[in-house]
Design a protein around this motif. Structure first.
Motif, PDB file in Angstrom:
ATOM      1  N   PHE A   1      53.174  26.042  32.219  1.00  0.00           N
ATOM      2  CA  PHE A   1      53.205  25.293  33.469  1.00  0.00           C
ATOM      3  C   PHE A   1      52.979  26.222  34.658  1.00  0.00           C
ATOM      4  O   PHE A   1      52.244  25.897  35.587  1.00  0.00           O
ATOM      5  N   LEU A   2      53.625  27.372  34.630  1.00  0.00           N
ATOM      6  CA  LEU A   2      53.463  28.329  35.730  1.00  0.00           C
ATOM      7  C   LEU A   2      52.023  28.828  35.808  1.00  0.00           C
ATOM      8  O   LEU A   2      51.474  28.982  36.908  1.00  0.00           O
ATOM      9  N   CYS A   3      51.400  29.049  34.663  1.00  0.00           N
ATOM     10  CA  CYS A   3      49.979  29.438  34.645  1.00  0.00           C
ATOM     11  C   CYS A   3      49.120  28.319  35.217  1.00  0.00           C
ATOM     12  O   CYS A   3      48.212  28.567  36.016  1.00  0.00           O
ATOM     13  N   LYS A   4      49.414  27.075  34.801  1.00  0.00           N
ATOM     14  CA  LYS A   4      48.653  25.939  35.311  1.00  0.00           C
ATOM     15  C   LYS A   4      48.795  25.841  36.826  1.00  0.00           C
ATOM     16  O   LYS A   4      47.812  25.620  37.534  1.00  0.00           O
ATOM     17  N   ALA A   5      50.011  25.982  37.326  1.00  0.00           N
ATOM     18  CA  ALA A   5      50.246  25.889  38.770  1.00  0.00           C
ATOM     19  C   ALA A   5      49.470  26.973  39.526  1.00  0.00           C
ATOM     20  O   ALA A   5      48.858  26.697  40.568  1.00  0.00           O
ATOM     21  N   ALA A   6      49.479  28.191  38.998  1.00  0.00           N
ATOM     22  CA  ALA A   6      48.746  29.288  39.650  1.00  0.00           C
ATOM     23  C   ALA A   6      47.239  29.038  39.600  1.00  0.00           C
ATOM     24  O   ALA A   6      46.527  29.258  40.595  1.00  0.00           O
ATOM     25  N   LEU A   7      46.751  28.581  38.457  1.00  0.00           N
ATOM     26  CA  LEU A   7      45.324  28.281  38.330  1.00  0.00           C
ATOM     27  C   LEU A   7      44.922  27.127  39.238  1.00  0.00           C
ATOM     28  O   LEU A   7      43.854  27.158  39.862  1.00  0.00           O
ATOM     29  N   LEU A   8      45.776  26.112  39.333  1.00  0.00           N
ATOM     30  CA  LEU A   8      45.505  24.973  40.200  1.00  0.00           C
ATOM     31  C   LEU A   8      45.429  25.415  41.662  1.00  0.00           C
ATOM     32  O   LEU A   8      44.505  25.024  42.386  1.00  0.00           O
ATOM     33  N   ALA A   9      46.368  26.237  42.082  1.00  0.00           N
ATOM     34  CA  ALA A   9      46.348  26.741  43.460  1.00  0.00           C
ATOM     35  C   ALA A   9      45.073  27.551  43.718  1.00  0.00           C
ATOM     36  O   ALA A   9      44.446  27.415  44.779  1.00  0.00           O
TER      37      ALA A   9
END
Length: 157
Positions: free
Chosen positions: A97-105
């Protein structure tokens, strides 16, 4: 941070999704629809920006695909935040989830940079596709596909 996480978990929308499988089903389906609209519009737009599919004028297709992608992004973000509220403490500790959030940003920042670039506007108007526009399009493809994979990864971590 934990008071915010606790508040999100107690939000009535989170309680609704935890208590109703049907509500969760529809919000999850709306999230998938948003992701589908986003990725389904952004990939052809980015491929056009890379110089492929030259038979379709960029000036004709880019505004439409940009609006579809923005609509999909808005739906995916709203429903994604709603789904996050169901188990916020668990997601905050989830590496995927943290990777997804960083990639999304990063993907959203790339969109902002691309659309704020005067060369992008010139290319969409029928001008030359400069290297900066092509590079941002290639990065966009990589980033959005990475967000998609990271999103699927969440359930496996």
């Amino acid at each position: 941070m934990m008071p915010l996480v606790d508040w999100l978990g107690a939000w009535p929308g989170a309680v609704l999704l935890r208590d109703s499988g049907t509500a969760y089903l529809f919000v999850n389906a709306a999230h998938i629809l948003g992701v589908g609209l986003l990725v389904g519009a952004i990939l052809p737009l980015d491929l056009c920006l890379l110089g492929l599919f030259r038979a379709v004028p960029l000036a004709v297709i880019a505004p439409f695909l940009s609006r579809v992608a923005a609509t999909g992004a808005g739906l995916a973000i709203v429903t994604g935040l709603w789904l996050f509220s169901v188990k916020p403490a668990e997601y905050v500790g989830n590496t995927a989830f943290l990777c997804k959030a960083a990639l999304l940003a990063t993907a959203l920042a790339n969109v902002a940079l691309q659309h704020g670039n005067h060369r992008f506007a010139a290319a969409v108007a029928g001008g030359v596709l400069p290297p900066t526009v092509r590079l941002a399009a290639a990065a966009s493809i990589l980033l959005w596909l990475s967000v998609l994979v990271a999103g699927r990864w969440i359930g496996f971590v």
